[in-house]
Design a protein around this motif. Structure first.
Motif, mmCIF file in Angstrom:
data_model
loop_
_atom_site.group_PDB
_atom_site.id
_atom_site.type_symbol
_atom_site.label_atom_id
_atom_site.label_comp_id
_atom_site.label_asym_id
_atom_site.label_seq_id
_atom_site.Cartn_x
_atom_site.Cartn_y
_atom_site.Cartn_z
ATOM 1 N N ILE A 117 0.856 -1.185 0.000
ATOM 2 C CA ILE A 117 0.000 0.000 0.000
ATOM 3 C C ILE A 117 0.894 1.238 0.000
ATOM 4 O O ILE A 117 1.792 1.361 0.841
ATOM 5 C CB ILE A 117 -0.931 0.029 1.224
ATOM 6 C CG1 ILE A 117 -1.888 -1.167 1.188
ATOM 7 C CG2 ILE A 117 -1.723 1.335 1.274
ATOM 8 C CD1 ILE A 117 -2.735 -1.306 2.438
ATOM 9 N N TRP A 118 0.652 2.123 -0.960
ATOM 10 C CA TRP A 118 1.390 3.384 -1.035
ATOM 11 C C TRP A 118 0.466 4.515 -0.607
ATOM 12 O O TRP A 118 -0.609 4.710 -1.173
ATOM 13 C CB TRP A 118 1.912 3.638 -2.437
ATOM 14 C CG TRP A 118 2.343 5.060 -2.679
ATOM 15 C CD1 TRP A 118 1.740 5.978 -3.481
ATOM 16 C CD2 TRP A 118 3.481 5.715 -2.099
ATOM 17 N NE1 TRP A 118 2.417 7.166 -3.438
ATOM 18 C CE2 TRP A 118 3.495 7.043 -2.602
ATOM 19 C CE3 TRP A 118 4.478 5.318 -1.201
ATOM 20 C CZ2 TRP A 118 4.464 7.966 -2.239
ATOM 21 C CZ3 TRP A 118 5.440 6.238 -0.834
ATOM 22 C CH2 TRP A 118 5.438 7.541 -1.348
ATOM 23 N N ASP A 119 0.862 5.268 0.413
ATOM 24 C CA ASP A 119 0.117 6.417 0.916
ATOM 25 C C ASP A 119 0.873 7.674 0.518
ATOM 26 O O ASP A 119 1.924 7.979 1.092
ATOM 27 C CB ASP A 119 -0.018 6.326 2.439
ATOM 28 C CG ASP A 119 -0.897 7.415 3.026
ATOM 29 O OD1 ASP A 119 -1.038 8.479 2.390
ATOM 30 O OD2 ASP A 119 -1.447 7.208 4.122
ATOM 31 N N SER A 120 0.350 8.404 -0.481
ATOM 32 C CA SER A 120 1.081 9.564 -0.993
ATOM 33 C C SER A 120 1.106 10.699 0.020
ATOM 34 O O SER A 120 2.065 11.475 0.073
ATOM 35 C CB SER A 120 0.454 10.048 -2.304
ATOM 36 O OG SER A 120 -0.836 10.582 -2.084
ATOM 37 N N GLY A 121 0.044 10.824 0.848
ATOM 38 C CA GLY A 121 0.015 11.899 1.833
ATOM 39 C C GLY A 121 1.108 11.764 2.864
ATOM 40 O O GLY A 121 1.741 12.759 3.246
ATOM 41 N N ASN A 122 1.367 10.542 3.302
ATOM 42 C CA ASN A 122 2.416 10.296 4.292
ATOM 43 C C ASN A 122 3.727 9.855 3.665
ATOM 44 O O ASN A 122 4.693 9.579 4.391
ATOM 45 C CB ASN A 122 1.959 9.224 5.288
ATOM 46 C CG ASN A 122 0.813 9.689 6.156
ATOM 47 O OD1 ASN A 122 0.806 10.820 6.633
ATOM 48 N ND2 ASN A 122 -0.175 8.819 6.355
ATOM 49 N N GLN A 123 3.740 9.755 2.325
ATOM 50 C CA GLN A 123 4.933 9.304 1.611
ATOM 51 C C GLN A 123 5.460 7.998 2.218
ATOM 52 O O GLN A 123 6.650 7.868 2.549
ATOM 53 C CB GLN A 123 6.022 10.386 1.651
ATOM 54 C CG GLN A 123 5.698 11.630 0.843
ATOM 55 C CD GLN A 123 5.764 11.345 -0.665
ATOM 56 O OE1 GLN A 123 6.848 11.183 -1.226
ATOM 57 N NE2 GLN A 123 4.601 11.284 -1.309
ATOM 58 N N ALA A 239 10.895 4.829 -3.278
ATOM 59 C CA ALA A 239 11.749 5.918 -3.751
ATOM 60 C C ALA A 239 12.560 6.509 -2.604
ATOM 61 O O ALA A 239 12.198 6.400 -1.424
ATOM 62 C CB ALA A 239 10.899 7.004 -4.402
ATOM 63 N N ALA A 240 13.671 7.119 -2.968
ATOM 64 C CA ALA A 240 14.529 7.777 -1.978
ATOM 65 C C ALA A 240 13.740 8.878 -1.276
ATOM 66 O O ALA A 240 12.975 9.612 -1.894
ATOM 67 C CB ALA A 240 15.760 8.356 -2.667
ATOM 68 N N GLY A 241 13.914 8.964 0.031
ATOM 69 C CA GLY A 241 13.250 10.001 0.808
ATOM 70 C C GLY A 241 11.850 9.641 1.267
ATOM 71 O O GLY A 241 11.181 10.458 1.905
ATOM 72 N N THR A 242 11.388 8.436 0.943
ATOM 73 C CA THR A 242 10.064 7.998 1.391
ATOM 74 C C THR A 242 10.207 6.908 2.436
ATOM 75 O O THR A 242 11.230 6.237 2.529
ATOM 76 C CB THR A 242 9.224 7.469 0.210
ATOM 77 O OG1 THR A 242 9.865 6.310 -0.351
ATOM 78 C CG2 THR A 242 9.076 8.533 -0.862
ATOM 79 N N GLY A 243 9.156 6.724 3.232
ATOM 80 C CA GLY A 243 9.199 5.747 4.309
ATOM 81 C C GLY A 243 8.802 4.353 3.840
ATOM 82 O O GLY A 243 8.197 4.178 2.784
ATOM 83 N N PHE A 244 9.169 3.369 4.666
ATOM 84 C CA PHE A 244 8.808 1.974 4.376
ATOM 85 C C PHE A 244 8.555 1.261 5.689
ATOM 86 O O PHE A 244 9.297 1.435 6.670
ATOM 87 C CB PHE A 244 9.927 1.263 3.621
ATOM 88 C CG PHE A 244 9.617 -0.190 3.336
ATOM 89 C CD1 PHE A 244 8.796 -0.536 2.274
ATOM 90 C CD2 PHE A 244 10.135 -1.198 4.133
ATOM 91 C CE1 PHE A 244 8.491 -1.870 1.998
ATOM 92 C CE2 PHE A 244 9.852 -2.531 3.879
ATOM 93 C CZ PHE A 244 9.027 -2.863 2.800
ATOM 94 N N THR A 245 7.474 0.480 5.720
ATOM 95 C CA THR A 245 7.157 -0.276 6.918
ATOM 96 C C THR A 245 6.517 -1.595 6.523
ATOM 97 O O THR A 245 6.122 -1.791 5.371
ATOM 98 C CB THR A 245 6.210 0.517 7.848
ATOM 99 O OG1 THR A 245 6.054 -0.185 9.082
ATOM 100 C CG2 THR A 245 4.838 0.687 7.199
ATOM 101 N N VAL A 246 6.417 -2.506 7.489
ATOM 102 C CA VAL A 246 5.823 -3.824 7.271
ATOM 103 C C VAL A 246 4.733 -4.026 8.300
ATOM 104 O O VAL A 246 4.883 -3.676 9.472
ATOM 105 C CB VAL A 246 6.880 -4.941 7.398
ATOM 106 C CG1 VAL A 246 6.216 -6.313 7.252
ATOM 107 C CG2 VAL A 246 7.980 -4.762 6.365
#
Length: 372
Positions: A117-123, A239-246
């Motif tokens: 899931i990609w959330d653009s608001g929270n990047q 992408a660089a500068g965006t967050g990632f979680t599981v």
């Protein structure tokens, strides 16, 4: 010179007016589809499940459900317009972007059961691990092909099928199929599906409550076409500068916390309990198809405030076999909460069944657990 300027602007204005009117003009064009029987059209729709396509669709739901803590995503999905861009390679590999003023929320379903899931608001990109045996509805369920196939599957062969007038959808002539459930206890009065006559791809779906002349749920494409699957579109990018979680896959049991472990009966209101997956014994499903209801038991403080909350939201107070309860109705869905006398649990019964059937099920359940 002034006359030439006026003429140029008149042409520009006419061009803009024509551009804005294209959807109306397209919908007014003659509709022509080959002659198909209801069984032929149903077969083509079912066979379209593997069709790759891309398009833009909107769903409009008017269930009128009250806000429920922890389920805001569900209530917004069933209480308004959802705008979606969609790409499907196969039923197990697709992408659906939900568009809003706040940005996008993109869901990627990849082969092998992986999803992101990609959330653009929270990047933020989230990997969702695990399979969902029972899950809450999501926007992808309301894309016209997914909704149509689900309705046909739930209706089963015993439903009545008939051909209805064709319409134009997304600039295409679409053949119409009406699905009418035969069980009078179902809240679903009919389902109208319009599909491309050659491929069978559903383009528009309307679901009507029993006795209603307006759809409680509508989903249609504004633009759609065959698509050659592109891995670049279907693969999320961190992408660089965006967050990632599981995170772990959420389920119905996870969304409704404080579920109690209660031995539910094999039959309620004359409807047989459906088989359950291991680990989900706290959820009972009865009936089947478009006449199904679920039963949950909520323990302690998690259920104590449910009945007053439902009443304050417009529900109807009930007394069921000596217990306190409340009923709430919405197009397509009815629900009853009941707290048996002397019990620490509150039972929730909800489904696409009539209120009299649900009241009978709640009475049977209350009498069973209290021994009355």
């Amino acid at each position: 010179m002034k006359i030439q300027v006026i003429r140029r602007w008149a042409l520009v204005t006419a061009g803009v007016a024509l551009l804005c009117g294209l959807p109306v003009i397209a919908s007014a064009l003659p509709v022509s589809v080959p002659r198909l029987t209801a069984s032929q059209l149903r077969a083509r729709i079912l066979a379209s499940a593997d069709e790759p396509y891309a398009g833009y669709a909107e769903s409009n739901a008017t269930f009128g459900l009250p806000p429920v803590a922890g389920l805001t995503g569900l209530t917004s999905l069933l209480n308004g317009v959802t705008k979606m861009r969609v790409w499907q390679a196969t039923p197990a590999c697709w992408r659906v972007d939900v568009l809003s003023d706040a940005g996008e929320r993109d869901t990627y379903q990849l082969s092998g059961g992986r999803s992101y899931i990609w959330d653009s608001g929270n990047q933020l990109l989230t990997e969702v691990r695990g399979r969902q045996t029972y899950r809450l509805p999501r926007p992808a369920d309301l894309v016209p092909p997914a909704l149509a196939l689900r309705m046909l599957s739930e209706a089963g062969r015993q439903a009545r099928f008939s051909v209805i007038a064709p319409v134009r959808v997304a600039g295409q002539s679409a053949a119409g199929l009406r699905v009418t459930p035969v069980d009078p206890a179902s809240t679903v009065g009919r389902v109208d599906i319009w599909a491309a006559p050659s491929s069978g791809l559903p383009l528009k779906v309307e679901v009507f409550g029993r006795g209603s002349g307006r759809p409680a749920l509508e989903s249609l494409f504004f633009q759609v076409s065959p698509w050659h699957p592109d891995p670049r579109v279907l693969t999320p990018v961190h992408a660089a500068g965006t967050g990632f979680t599981v995170t772990r896959a959420s389920s119905l049991a996870g969304a409704l916390r404080n579920l109690a472990v209660v031995a539910l009966p094999a039959e309620l209101a004359g409807r047989i309990r459906l088989p359950v997956q291991p680990g989900f014994e706290t959820i009972g499903a009865y009936g089947g198809g478009l006449t199904t209801f679920v039963v949950l038991a909520v323990r302690g403080s998690g259920g104590r405030g449910l009945i007053p909350d439902v009443v304050s939201a417009g529900g109807t107070p009930l007394t069921i076999a000596g217990g306190t309860g409340a009923a709430i109705s919405a197009p397509l869905i009815n629900a009853i909460l009941v707290r048996p006398p002397g019990w620490f649990f509150t039972f929730l019964l909800a489904g696409t069944v009539s209120m009299p059937l649900l009241e009978q099920a709640a009475t049977d359940l209350t009498e069973l657990v209290t021994g009355s």
